[in-house]
Write a protein that holds these residues in place. Sequence first.
Motif, mmCIF file in Angstrom:
data_model
loop_
_atom_site.group_PDB
_atom_site.id
_atom_site.type_symbol
_atom_site.label_atom_id
_atom_site.label_comp_id
_atom_site.label_asym_id
_atom_site.label_seq_id
_atom_site.Cartn_x
_atom_site.Cartn_y
_atom_site.Cartn_z
ATOM 1 N N GLN A 184 0.707 -1.171 -0.097
ATOM 2 C CA GLN A 184 0.043 0.119 -0.042
ATOM 3 C C GLN A 184 0.938 1.258 0.079
ATOM 4 N N TRP A 198 -1.636 6.215 2.331
ATOM 5 C CA TRP A 198 -2.321 5.053 2.800
ATOM 6 C C TRP A 198 -2.686 4.994 4.359
ATOM 7 N N PRO A 225 -4.840 3.349 6.762
ATOM 8 C CA PRO A 225 -6.110 2.581 7.205
ATOM 9 C C PRO A 225 -6.863 2.690 8.591
ATOM 10 N N ASP A 248 -11.114 -0.713 4.835
ATOM 11 C CA ASP A 248 -9.687 -0.523 3.994
ATOM 12 C C ASP A 248 -9.001 -1.520 3.868
ATOM 13 N N GLY A 284 -8.348 -0.057 -1.436
ATOM 14 C CA GLY A 284 -8.313 -0.845 -0.263
ATOM 15 C C GLY A 284 -7.544 -1.984 -0.552
ATOM 16 N N LYS A 333 -8.321 -1.196 -6.322
ATOM 17 C CA LYS A 333 -8.126 -2.025 -5.251
ATOM 18 C C LYS A 333 -6.856 -3.092 -5.439
#
Length: 367
Positions: free
Chosen positions: A170, A176, A178, A246, A269, A299
Amino acid sequence: MKAVAVTPGTPNSVHLEDIPAPSLDQIADGLGVLVKVLKVGVDATDREINEAQYGNAPEGDKHLVIGHESFGIVEAVGENVKRIKPGDYVTATVRRPGNSIYDLIGTNDMTSEETYYERGINLRHGFLTEYFVDEEEYIVRVPEGLKHLHVLQEPMSCAAKAVYQAYEAQRRLKVWSPKVAYVLGAGQIGLLTTLVLKLKGLEVYTLARGEAPNLKAEIVDGMEATYVSTKDKSLAALVKETGKPDLIVDATGSSKLAFEAMEHIGHNGVVVWTGITGGDKKTEVPSDNINLNWVLGNKLLLGSVNANRGHFEMGIRDLALGDVMYPGVLQKILTHGVDGLDNYAEMMRLLVEDKNALKVFVNVAEA
Ligand code: BGC
Ligand code: ZN
């Protein structure tokens, strides 16, 4: 000495095998570590190996000694061993290197070769025996203060790797961060993944079939995560409450649920698959819908297997922090101990039949 073995290819062949005791001089360059086995955990992989769905014997042998979740005490070390000394509590990694570049730099968990070598699983004998010897590189020290969590080190390493890989991947997003994670499945990998994610500060929902109250729910609650029984609430209904997660880690062992996870992940995510499904089930999936939403939402789907020494060390740090943060909770995973290698039939019976057996392990010897 005694060892619990199977004959790969023959279902229900688990038996006691008499094997030669290992010695330090089997390992080159004075780098051997001789370990007295104290406890060994078993999991669905061992069940599948005994069902002849999985696993191969080392070349030249008909039997495969099983057991890949080890915990022991060091008996002796070769003259060039630096990190480990006699009397240390240890576990061992499972994979051994092949020949790809990943294998050569200590990341054999990421081998690019089709053939992989795993102690107790594929082409290498395992740890369900009295002593084993291995190179220092594959031996991981377990702090004495964690010895009550003995056989959880190996499954924890797989959970630690899975989450680490998700975060690494990620980094593609630069920012990112989450907030909400779902863990599908509350077996050992699901519960330990719940811990890793809680310690990262996420809001964690752990989903499993059984209705609360039950032991899995108690452990999830004990880690201040939220247990959701899929009998009470579907994945879709949970998403309505929390918003799309996420991160989803699937640890159900069901390929159907692994695919279902793909319908619920939020934009940007990541879904991580950790289940190893040895069968050949086929499931219908809403492929247009998933395809569309995955493209429109950028994704990511990630598979994660095994763990190298670095992941074991990460896992041990999380077990240590988790054990002081949530005292007494983690050891509740260790539900069913069987005494002695002679009791291998009872070990297998618990593994196959006992729905309450969250974790089956063998007490091989006292320290
Ligand atoms: C083990 C892993 C192994 C995987 C695939 C799991 O049960 O814990 O170490 O890589 O099976 O064989
Ligand atoms: Zn395993």
